[in-house]
Design an enzyme around this catalytic site. Structure first.
Site, PDB file in Angstrom:
ATOM      1  N   THR A 123       6.502 -21.012   3.704  1.00  0.00           N
ATOM      2  CA  THR A 123       7.934 -20.699   3.778  1.00  0.00           C
ATOM      3  C   THR A 123       8.519 -21.381   5.015  1.00  0.00           C
ATOM      4  O   THR A 123       8.179 -21.019   6.143  1.00  0.00           O
ATOM      5  CB  THR A 123       8.147 -19.180   3.864  1.00  0.00           C
ATOM      6  OG1 THR A 123       7.546 -18.606   2.701  1.00  0.00           O
ATOM      7  CG2 THR A 123       9.612 -18.818   3.912  1.00  0.00           C
ATOM      8  N   GLU A 155       1.699  -9.806  -2.366  1.00  0.00           N
ATOM      9  CA  GLU A 155       0.349  -9.388  -1.986  1.00  0.00           C
ATOM     10  C   GLU A 155      -0.054  -8.234  -2.887  1.00  0.00           C
ATOM     11  O   GLU A 155       0.760  -7.374  -3.226  1.00  0.00           O
ATOM     12  CB  GLU A 155       0.313  -8.957  -0.519  1.00  0.00           C
ATOM     13  CG  GLU A 155       0.464 -10.138   0.401  1.00  0.00           C
ATOM     14  CD  GLU A 155       0.237  -9.796   1.864  1.00  0.00           C
ATOM     15  OE1 GLU A 155      -0.442  -8.806   2.165  1.00  0.00           O
ATOM     16  OE2 GLU A 155       0.766 -10.543   2.702  1.00  0.00           O
ATOM     17  N   CYS A 260       6.211 -11.117   5.148  1.00  0.00           N
ATOM     18  CA  CYS A 260       7.249 -12.007   4.597  1.00  0.00           C
ATOM     19  C   CYS A 260       8.674 -11.529   4.866  1.00  0.00           C
ATOM     20  O   CYS A 260       9.430 -12.202   5.574  1.00  0.00           O
ATOM     21  CB  CYS A 260       7.026 -12.164   3.104  1.00  0.00           C
ATOM     22  SG  CYS A 260       5.385 -12.758   2.729  1.00  0.00           S
ATOM     23  N   LYS A 321       2.053  -1.899   2.134  1.00  0.00           N
ATOM     24  CA  LYS A 321       2.274  -1.422   0.767  1.00  0.00           C
ATOM     25  C   LYS A 321       0.907  -1.208   0.132  1.00  0.00           C
ATOM     26  O   LYS A 321      -0.115  -1.490   0.778  1.00  0.00           O
ATOM     27  CB  LYS A 321       3.116  -2.400  -0.036  1.00  0.00           C
ATOM     28  CG  LYS A 321       2.437  -3.741  -0.234  1.00  0.00           C
ATOM     29  CD  LYS A 321       3.243  -4.592  -1.178  1.00  0.00           C
ATOM     30  CE  LYS A 321       2.425  -5.738  -1.686  1.00  0.00           C
ATOM     31  NZ  LYS A 321       3.131  -6.599  -2.590  1.00  0.00           N
TER      32      LYS A 321
HETATM   33  C1  UGA Z   1       7.339 -10.485  -0.935  1.00  0.00           C
HETATM   34  C2  UGA Z   1       8.066 -10.918  -2.203  1.00  0.00           C
HETATM   35  O1  UGA Z   1       8.171  -9.802  -3.102  1.00  0.00           O
HETATM   36  C3  UGA Z   1       7.344 -12.068  -2.905  1.00  0.00           C
HETATM   37  O2  UGA Z   1       8.089 -12.526  -4.019  1.00  0.00           O
HETATM   38  C4  UGA Z   1       7.179 -13.218  -1.897  1.00  0.00           C
HETATM   39  O3  UGA Z   1       6.471 -14.296  -2.463  1.00  0.00           O
HETATM   40  C5  UGA Z   1       6.439 -12.705  -0.675  1.00  0.00           C
HETATM   41  O4  UGA Z   1       7.171 -11.624  -0.090  1.00  0.00           O
HETATM   42  C6  UGA Z   1       6.340 -13.857   0.299  1.00  0.00           C
HETATM   43  O5  UGA Z   1       7.376 -14.325   0.784  1.00  0.00           O
HETATM   44  O6  UGA Z   1       5.244 -14.378   0.502  1.00  0.00           O
HETATM   45  P1  UGA Z   1       5.176  -8.978  -0.396  1.00  0.00           P
HETATM   46  O7  UGA Z   1       5.494  -9.199   1.043  1.00  0.00           O
HETATM   47  O8  UGA Z   1       3.787  -9.157  -0.852  1.00  0.00           O
HETATM   48  O9  UGA Z   1       6.060  -9.968  -1.326  1.00  0.00           O
HETATM   49  O10 UGA Z   1       5.584  -7.488  -0.729  1.00  0.00           O
HETATM   50  P2  UGA Z   1       6.636  -6.735  -1.681  1.00  0.00           P
HETATM   51  O11 UGA Z   1       5.953  -6.226  -2.877  1.00  0.00           O
HETATM   52  O12 UGA Z   1       7.825  -7.568  -1.894  1.00  0.00           O
HETATM   53  O13 UGA Z   1       7.006  -5.492  -0.744  1.00  0.00           O
HETATM   54  C7  UGA Z   1       7.603  -5.697   0.534  1.00  0.00           C
HETATM   55  C8  UGA Z   1       7.883  -4.376   1.204  1.00  0.00           C
HETATM   56  O14 UGA Z   1       8.949  -3.701   0.567  1.00  0.00           O
HETATM   57  C9  UGA Z   1       6.722  -3.395   1.222  1.00  0.00           C
HETATM   58  O15 UGA Z   1       6.648  -2.815   2.513  1.00  0.00           O
HETATM   59  C10 UGA Z   1       7.083  -2.355   0.187  1.00  0.00           C
HETATM   60  O16 UGA Z   1       6.538  -1.093   0.475  1.00  0.00           O
HETATM   61  C11 UGA Z   1       8.602  -2.340   0.312  1.00  0.00           C
HETATM   62  N1  UGA Z   1       9.310  -1.935  -0.917  1.00  0.00           N
HETATM   63  C12 UGA Z   1       9.211  -2.676  -2.056  1.00  0.00           C
HETATM   64  C13 UGA Z   1      10.140  -0.809  -0.910  1.00  0.00           C
HETATM   65  O17 UGA Z   1      10.259  -0.122   0.129  1.00  0.00           O
HETATM   66  N2  UGA Z   1      10.823  -0.485  -2.029  1.00  0.00           N
HETATM   67  C14 UGA Z   1      10.749  -1.212  -3.164  1.00  0.00           C
HETATM   68  O18 UGA Z   1      11.428  -0.855  -4.159  1.00  0.00           O
HETATM   69  C15 UGA Z   1       9.914  -2.328  -3.192  1.00  0.00           C
END
Ligand code: UGA
Length: 431
Positions: A123, A155, A260, A321
């Site tokens: 990124t 992840e 991220c 997460k």
């Molecule tokens: C995120 C993006 O979703 C991916 O598409 C992207 O490729 C990635 O970053 C990156 O840039 O490499 P990730 O960091 O693995 O992926 O995690 P997410 O599943 O997006 O969750 C991020 C955070 O948001 C977590 O702390 C999760 O607990 C929180 N979250 C997620 C919420 O609090 N509420 C939600 O409804 C969803």
């Protein structure tokens, strides 16, 4: 057609990209400067926990489609495509540190002698592909192309996301480079979107910023729920049924963390500022996320009459997460640190993230090997990561071992009615 591809960097993005492209049939050389890591990977040891990845790595190493080396220069002569997937950690001012990207570009430029497509997979801010092109051109005058293919892997879901993406973005300057990359991604189903390089670079930041915005937005709605008697789970479900909005990333809780979102939203804000634009909305998204953690800690403090001294709290979940051992920018870790500072005795448990947490929390907390051990004798239980397994715990039995039947559910994982029926004093977010 199988292509010879180098992936520079065996961090999260590089390893998943390399292993999955090998699985798709290409010949992949994964390169890293870290000798110990390469040695471990050669032996089949995966440095991160990611469902399905280890099997894919092992299978493709055996099939000789995937090799690991520290020697980028020796791998170059055969390469048709080079993905740069090195780390771009945040600098103190929030900008992405591009040092490793530029070093890779320099090595490539110094040793290249044929046409390749050099793709930014990390990124990186808009304009980085251009900078990479200029660095290579300093030492290499032959034909080559630069491109940007941002990754959208989550992840914990990375392998599935790789093979079933919503889209594959291919940022290029000409058709020749587009054709090469369309061939790379041919075995993967999903829409392929060919764009200008700068657009591809920005699509990545805009996507992460928008997802973070959705979460901060729903967390603000949760605040209103707490003040009006509405239930955030019902509100979020009702809002998400509108297909223009969609149901995902509308889960209220203690906010977003990880390697991220926090880095990318700050970097996008900086990028906007550098271009003379004040990204007002994004600043709000960031501060709401901080406040959400403080708000949760305050709920706990209020319950204990603002005195957490010597109170034993059981923390379930430390990863940012579920399904990961990653604790980078984890809201859970931040909250644990705030509770320790306030004088609480904290027992912690996580299914995968205990080892990583020890490096950060050191001897400030008690590490437990089961939820049962963490909960025993505690004055309250805090659910801080959305591990599905916490839902399935035998809460009736756990209640017997608690000093006080109190739960603060920072992820709205448990059902309020069930918890109340069991006799818990149950607190969650926005309901
Ligand atoms: C995120 C993006 O979703 C991916 O598409 C992207 O490729 C990635 O970053 C990156 O840039 O490499 P990730 O960091 O693995 O992926 O995690 P997410 O599943 O997006 O969750 C991020 C955070 O948001 C977590 O702390 C999760 O607990 C929180 N979250 C997620 C919420 O609090 N509420 C939600 O409804 C969803």
């Amino acid at each position: 057609m199988a292509l010879n591809i180098i992936v520079v960097g065996t961090g999260y993005v590089g390893l998943v990209t390399g292993a999955c492209l090998a699985d798709a049939g290409h010949n992949i050389t994964c390169v890293d400067i870290d000798q110990t890591k390469i040695k471990r990977l050669q032996d089949g040891n995966i440095p991160i926990f990611e469902p399905g990845l280890e099997q894919i790595v092992k299978h493709n190493v055996e099939a000789k489609r995937l090799t690991f080396t520290t020697d980028l220069i020796s791998a170059l002569p055969k390469a048709e495509v080079i993905f740069i997937a090195v780390g771009t950690p945040a600098l103190p001012d929030g900008r992405a540190n591009l040092e490793y990207v530029y070093t890779a570009a320099e090595t490539i430029g110094q040793h290249l002698n044929h046409y390749v497509v050099v793709v930014d997979k990390s990124t990186v801010p808009v304009g980085t592909a251009l900078a990479v092109e200029q660095i290579i051109k300093k030492n290499y005058t032959g034909e080559f192309a630069v491109a940007s293919c941002p990754e959208f892997l989550r992840e914990g879901n990375a392998v599935d996301d790789f093979f079933a993406p919503d889209r594959i973005v291919i940022g290029v300057r000409n058709q020749r480079a587009a054709d090469v990359l369309l061939e790379v991604f041919k075995p993967i189903q999903g829409q392929k979107l060919v764009t200008a390089i700068e657009s591809a670079e920005l699509i990545k930041y805009a996507s992460n910023a928008f997802l973070a915005t959705k979460i901060s937005f729903i967390n603000e709605i949760a605040q209103i729920c707490e003040r009006t008697g509405a239930d955030i789970e019902e509100v979020s479900y009702g809002v998400g049924l509108d297909r223009r909005i969609g149901p995902n990333f509308l889960k209220a809780g203690i906010g977003w963390g990880g390697s991220c979102f926090p880095k990318d939203v700050v970097a996008l804000d900086q990028m906007a500022g550098d271009g003379g634009y004040d990204f007002k909305l994004l600043k709000g998204v960031i501060s709401v996320n901080q406040e959400q953690r403080a708000h949760f800690v305050n709920k706990i403090k209020n319950h204990f009459n603002n005195n957490l001294q010597r109170q034993t709290l059981a923390v379930l979940g430390l990863a940012f997460k579920d399904n990961t051992d990653d604790i980078r920018e984890s809201a859970a870790i931040d909250i644990v640190q705030q509770l320790v500072t306030a004088g609480a005795i904290v027992n912690v448990f996580d299914y995968k993230a205990l080892t990583n947490s020890k490096m950060v929390l050191k001897n400030t907390v008690k590490y437990c090997t089961s939820p049962e051990e963490a909960v025993k004798g505690a004055q309250a239980v805090l659910v801080l990561t959305e591990w599905k397994e916490f839902k399935a715990l035998d809460w009736r039995t756990l209640k017997q071992t608690l000093a006080q039947p109190v739960i603060f559910d920072g992820r709205n994982l448990l059902k309020p009615a069930t918890m109340c029926e069991l006799g818990f004093d149950y607190h969650s977010i926005g309901r």
